[in-house]
Motif scaffolding. Structure first.
Motif, short mmCIF file in Angstrom:
data_model
loop_
_atom_site.label_atom_id
_atom_site.label_comp_id
_atom_site.label_asym_id
_atom_site.label_seq_id
_atom_site.Cartn_x
_atom_site.Cartn_y
_atom_site.Cartn_z
N ARG A 1 0.83 -1.21 0.00
CA ARG A 1 0.00 0.00 0.00
C ARG A 1 0.86 1.26 0.00
O ARG A 1 0.47 2.28 -0.57
CB ARG A 1 -0.93 -0.02 1.21
N LEU A 2 2.03 1.19 0.63
CA LEU A 2 2.97 2.31 0.54
C LEU A 2 3.33 2.59 -0.91
O LEU A 2 3.37 3.75 -1.35
CB LEU A 2 4.24 2.01 1.34
N LEU A 3 3.57 1.53 -1.65
CA LEU A 3 3.92 1.67 -3.06
C LEU A 3 2.76 2.25 -3.87
O LEU A 3 2.97 3.12 -4.72
CB LEU A 3 4.33 0.31 -3.63
N ILE A 4 1.54 1.79 -3.57
CA ILE A 4 0.37 2.31 -4.27
C ILE A 4 0.23 3.81 -4.02
O ILE A 4 -0.03 4.59 -4.96
CB ILE A 4 -0.89 1.57 -3.82
N GLY A 5 0.39 4.23 -2.77
CA GLY A 5 0.28 5.65 -2.45
C GLY A 5 1.29 6.50 -3.20
O GLY A 5 0.96 7.57 -3.72
N MET A 6 2.53 6.02 -3.25
CA MET A 6 3.56 6.78 -3.94
C MET A 6 3.34 6.78 -5.45
O MET A 6 3.59 7.78 -6.13
CB MET A 6 4.93 6.21 -3.59
N LEU B 1 0.39 6.66 -6.88
CA LEU B 1 -0.70 7.60 -7.12
C LEU B 1 -0.17 9.03 -7.23
O LEU B 1 -0.62 9.82 -8.06
CB LEU B 1 -1.74 7.52 -6.00
N GLY B 2 0.79 9.36 -6.37
CA GLY B 2 1.38 10.69 -6.42
C GLY B 2 2.27 10.89 -7.63
O GLY B 2 2.21 11.93 -8.30
N GLY B 3 3.11 9.88 -7.92
CA GLY B 3 4.07 10.03 -9.01
C GLY B 3 3.41 9.96 -10.38
O GLY B 3 3.46 10.92 -11.15
N TYR C 1 -6.84 7.26 -11.20
CA TYR C 1 -6.54 7.78 -9.86
C TYR C 1 -7.77 7.72 -8.96
O TYR C 1 -7.70 7.26 -7.81
CB TYR C 1 -6.05 9.23 -9.96
N GLY C 2 -8.91 8.17 -9.47
CA GLY C 2 -10.13 8.18 -8.66
C GLY C 2 -10.55 6.80 -8.21
O GLY C 2 -10.95 6.61 -7.05
N LEU C 3 -10.44 5.82 -9.09
CA LEU C 3 -10.84 4.46 -8.75
C LEU C 3 -9.93 3.86 -7.68
O LEU C 3 -10.40 3.28 -6.69
CB LEU C 3 -10.82 3.58 -10.00
N VAL C 4 -8.63 4.00 -7.87
CA VAL C 4 -7.68 3.40 -6.93
C VAL C 4 -7.75 4.10 -5.58
O VAL C 4 -7.78 3.46 -4.52
CB VAL C 4 -6.24 3.46 -7.50
N ASN C 5 -7.79 5.43 -5.59
CA ASN C 5 -7.83 6.18 -4.33
C ASN C 5 -9.09 5.86 -3.54
O ASN C 5 -9.04 5.66 -2.32
CB ASN C 5 -7.75 7.67 -4.63
N ALA C 6 -10.23 5.80 -4.24
CA ALA C 6 -11.49 5.49 -3.55
C ALA C 6 -11.47 4.07 -2.99
O ALA C 6 -11.96 3.83 -1.88
CB ALA C 6 -12.66 5.66 -4.52
N ALA C 7 -10.89 3.13 -3.74
CA ALA C 7 -10.83 1.74 -3.27
C ALA C 7 -10.02 1.64 -1.98
O ALA C 7 -10.39 0.92 -1.05
CB ALA C 7 -10.22 0.85 -4.35
N GLN D 1 1.44 10.32 -1.08
CA GLN D 1 1.25 10.80 -2.44
C GLN D 1 2.17 11.98 -2.74
O GLN D 1 2.69 12.12 -3.85
CB GLN D 1 -0.21 11.19 -2.66
N GLY D 2 2.40 12.81 -1.73
CA GLY D 2 3.30 13.95 -1.92
C GLY D 2 4.73 13.51 -2.18
O GLY D 2 5.41 14.04 -3.06
N VAL D 3 5.20 12.52 -1.44
CA VAL D 3 6.55 12.00 -1.65
C VAL D 3 6.66 11.38 -3.04
O VAL D 3 7.64 11.58 -3.76
CB VAL D 3 6.91 10.98 -0.55
N GLY D 4 5.63 10.62 -3.45
CA GLY D 4 5.63 10.02 -4.77
C GLY D 4 5.64 11.06 -5.87
O GLY D 4 6.34 10.92 -6.89
#
Length: 313
Positions: free
Chosen positions: A63-68, A70-72, A168-174, A191-194
């Motif tokens: 999930r850390l990877l997903i968050g980054m 999403l940002g990148g 982005y919307g689909l993944v973030n909402a999930a 997301q900011g770091v990514g």
């Protein structure tokens, strides 16, 4: 519910600035603004992580990877696509195309949840399609022949931004509606770091020579826009959207994004110092009407579902 709606509308007002920021920082380029904006976003997130509340502790590595990502990929890819779309096609076309995203997400949500009859969605979709066609046709027909290819490229860039936004919307909402959803502030920080890492990959494209040749007013304007887009348009807007994604159903949260179209069109016309043309007004109005009809369809379906459940109980 009200907090989620307010957070979603705030996000739309701030994200709407994306459509004028690249034009406001000239002679600095889209690459320059992307690097500065998301560098500031990431730096702010890292500084906030000094406080334990902002650190992404206890979040699974996947999930850390997903968050980054999403940002990148999401933020940097979307911003570049939208910025180039505005530069190539002007202020009206990109917001109208990207503004169809609420209905696309609503359709996807309906496929998953079956919350509205498909026949009821026919009118909204037709209105939106006609509205987009009117704005695009009017812009292309009014352009010089030499500009037609530029506008078409702008339409393609707008479509790319639309696809990125939907993903982005689909993944973030999930993630935010899952049973073990992360804290909103921590998810925003990831997301900011990514986004910052993604922007660093663009450094070879930066206009380093402008640091010496740009005038003082131009440099100050660039810095001001970078700060606004990095702190308000990225960090605060992302946090607000995380709140909206957590508190609202996907179909409703997605449809709120129509407000981004309204804000971005208004910002664009103010920046250009003009009123919208009749075709732009009609096309945008039809699109907004279509989205409003879609909201009514889903709202009615939700109310009917609620009444049915109460009756069954």
């Amino acid at each position: 519910m009200l907090l989620g709606i307010a957070a979603g509308l705030t996000t739309c007002a701030l994200w709407g600035l994306t459509f004028i920021a690249p034009r406001a920082v000239a002679p600095f380029t889209t690459w320059d603004l992307t690097i500065a904006r998301y560098g500031i976003f990431g730096l702010a997130c890292l500084l906030l992580m000094v406080d334990r509340r902002f650190r992404p502790a206890g979040i699974a590595p996947s999930r850390l990877l997903i968050g980054m990502l999403l940002g990148g990929a999401g933020y940097v890819g979307y911003f570049i696509s939208a910025a180039f779309a505005v530069q190539l096609a002007g202020a009206a076309v990109p917001p109208v195309i990207i503004g169809t995203m609420p209905v696309f997400l609503a359709i996807i949500a309906n496929v998953r949840e079956r919350t509205a009859p498909w026949i009821a969605l026919a009118l909204p979709l037709v209105l939106i399609a006609i509205g987009v066609a009117i704005v695009n046709a009017a812009t292309i027909s009014a352009a010089h022949v030499a500009d037609t290819s530029s506008i078409l490229l702008g339409v393609l860039a707008s479509s790319a931004a639309l696809a990125i936004w939907i993903a982005y919307g689909l993944v973030n909402a999930a993630v935010m509606r899952s049973a073990n959803a992360p804290d909103g502030l921590q998810w925003t920080g990831l997301q900011g770091v990514g986004a910052a890492i993604g922007s660093l990959l663009l450094l070879p494209l930066a206009s380093f020579d402008l640091a010496r040749t740009a005038s003082a007013p131009e440099a100050l304007r660039f810095i001001a826009w970078a700060l606004v887009m990095g702190l308000a348009g990225s960090w605060f807007a992302t946090w607000c959207w995380v709140i909206a994604s957590r508190r609202l159903p996907l179909a409703l949260a997605a449809q709120l994004i129509v407000a981004e179209t309204v804000f971005s069109l208004a910002y664009g016309f103010i920046f250009e110092g003009r009123f919208p043309s009749p075709a732009e007004s009609i096309g945008a109005t039809m699109q907004l009407a279509g989205v409003c009809f879609a909201i009514a369809v889903f709202s009615k379906s939700r109310e009917s579902s609620g009444l049915s459940q109460n009756s069954a109980a």
